[in-house]
Design a protein around this motif. Structure first.
Motif, mmCIF file in Angstrom:
data_model
loop_
_atom_site.group_PDB
_atom_site.id
_atom_site.type_symbol
_atom_site.label_atom_id
_atom_site.label_comp_id
_atom_site.label_asym_id
_atom_site.label_seq_id
_atom_site.Cartn_x
_atom_site.Cartn_y
_atom_site.Cartn_z
ATOM 1 N N ASN A 293 0.369 -0.890 0.315
ATOM 2 C CA ASN A 293 0.273 0.161 0.050
ATOM 3 C C ASN A 293 0.336 1.051 -0.141
ATOM 4 O O ASN A 293 0.208 2.190 0.611
ATOM 5 N N ALA A 302 -6.132 3.419 4.521
ATOM 6 C CA ALA A 302 -4.658 1.945 5.011
ATOM 7 C C ALA A 302 -3.538 2.342 5.616
ATOM 8 O O ALA A 302 -3.293 3.514 4.352
ATOM 9 N N PRO A 303 -2.738 2.795 6.404
ATOM 10 C CA PRO A 303 -0.930 3.229 6.325
ATOM 11 C C PRO A 303 -0.933 2.609 5.570
ATOM 12 O O PRO A 303 -1.114 1.586 4.561
ATOM 13 N N SER A 306 1.101 -1.049 5.725
ATOM 14 C CA SER A 306 0.241 -2.143 5.557
ATOM 15 C C SER A 306 0.524 -3.133 4.023
ATOM 16 O O SER A 306 0.933 -1.886 3.001
ATOM 17 N N TRP A 318 -5.205 -8.481 5.805
ATOM 18 C CA TRP A 318 -4.167 -6.991 5.664
ATOM 19 C C TRP A 318 -3.075 -7.179 7.109
ATOM 20 O O TRP A 318 -4.056 -7.369 8.319
ATOM 21 N N ASP A 320 -1.139 -4.531 8.392
ATOM 22 C CA ASP A 320 -1.361 -3.248 9.524
ATOM 23 C C ASP A 320 0.013 -3.037 10.818
ATOM 24 O O ASP A 320 -0.110 -3.509 11.800
ATOM 25 N N GLN A 323 -0.524 -0.289 13.461
ATOM 26 C CA GLN A 323 -2.026 -1.274 14.105
ATOM 27 C C GLN A 323 -1.600 -2.105 15.109
ATOM 28 O O GLN A 323 -1.756 -2.493 16.091
ATOM 29 N N ALA A 345 -10.215 0.959 9.647
ATOM 30 C CA ALA A 345 -9.069 1.474 10.627
ATOM 31 C C ALA A 345 -9.497 3.352 11.253
ATOM 32 O O ALA A 345 -8.325 3.157 12.278
#
Length: 349
Positions: A293, A302-303, A306, A318, A320, A323, A345
């Protein structure tokens, strides 16, 4: 405690349009219909599926689940990432090196001609190999000019229409025949059925594997060292492939988020998992059989660090790092995936 109620309700309200039983309406099940004949057919078994399901893990603990998270369903191209994990295990055992030409260690399986002999394991893992040939009855041309959701490149021609091949490493194309050729190479490298290796080396240490299956096409049998073994595909494009539960997919996602380690054991080399997340030079949205991403290219909300395993039919895993979350959703309408990701998110904060 974080509340994922809105995200879960959104997912459950937007199930993929495929029938739950592939026999009920075959024309609406799968992705093989887009292929030129005679390759627009299933070559391996498929089975009925459940509805939308998923799990969410935060800091190593499951904090939410919905649907039937223990049901083993087909997962399509999420299986590609499983091949990358197996390649990492092979690298840890000294069986391969990423920049090694495959023909040098596995002669006689389709990498020996002037074009293919330049292909490395890294080329296969990042889908830049431009491998040419027929793998288990399927020519690579079937997948020429394929379009997939997160590939920004405009179409170069009709699906299955031959195009001029480029030198290995210089052109990115999502090509399931080449992925199957990678799987065949890993089968020869291990000398054991890949489903056995994956169950023993990955799923069992994670506490998973219930009802896990990874099967090949009906006619995809090869002889290795006098033993008859089935080569498995890296997806369910033409049937067969991996059936696995959402919980087990969450366990695999957690393994990746944790750098390949679990319970004090390094299952996949840490540097291999880190390399999987590095962008391909000519396709920065892709790593080693995972989607990235970077710059919000996949999901704006999304970060940007990710990364994702993605399969047709609405399968997403996913990871992440920001988080410390792993999010699995299955059978979600892909057109609605940004809405789901945005809601998760927001809940993660």
């Amino acid at each position: 405690m974080t509340d994922f109620t809105e995200a879960i309700a959104y997912a459950q309200a937007h199930e993929v349009g495929w029938p739950r039983d592939p026999q009920a309406d075959p024309a609406r099940w799968g992705v093989h219909h887009e292929d030129p004949p005679p390759f627009n057919r299933l070559r391996g078994p498929v089975h009925a599926r459940g509805g939308v399901s998923g799990v969410i893990r935060v800091r190593g603990e499951e904090v939410a689940s919905w649907g039937e998270p223990d049901r083993a369903d087909l997962t399509y191209s999420v299986a590609k990432t499983f091949l990358a994990l197996l390649a990492g295990i092979a690298q840890g055992r000294g069986l391969l090196q990423p920049q090694q030409r495959i023909h040098e260690v596995l002669p006689g399986i389709g990498f020996d001609d002037a074009h293919n002999r330049e292909i490395t394991w890294a080329h296969m893992l990042e889908q830049t190999s431009e491998w040419q040939g027929t793998c288990l009855g399927m020519p690579d041309q079937v997948e020429h000019n394929r379009r997939v959701s997160h590939d920004p490149k405009p179409p170069q021609g009709r699906k299955g229409e031959a195009r001029v091949l480029q030198p290995p490493g210089t052109y990115w194309e999502y090509n399931d025949v080449r992925i199957n050729q990678l799987s065949l190479a890993l089968l020869h490298l291990f000398g054991r059925p890949l489903p056995e290796v994956f169950r023993e080396e990955v799923l069992a240490p994670l506490g998973g594997g219930a009802d896990f299956r990874w099967v090949g096409y009906d006619d995809a049998w090869v002889d290795i060292g006098g033993q008859r073994m089935q080569s498995v595909p890296g997806g369910t494009h033409w049937g067969a492939g991996v059936s696995i539960s959402a919980r087990d997919q969450g366990r695999v996602g957690q393994l990746l988020l944790d750098g390949g380690a679990h319970g004090g054991r390094q299952i996949v080399p840490r540097d291999w998992v880190a390399r999987m997340q590095q962008p391909c030079a000519i396709a920065p949205f892709y790593g080693w059989l995972v989607w990235l991403n970077r710059g919000g290219a996949m999901f704006a909300d999304a970060p940007h660090d990710s990364w994702f395993m993605v399969g047709a039919g609405g399968h997403y895993v996913w990871m992440d790092p920001a988080q410390q979350a792993v999010v699995v959703v299955r059978w979600l309408d892909p057109a609605r995936s940004p809405g789901f990701v945005s809601r998760v998110a927001r809940a993660l904060g």
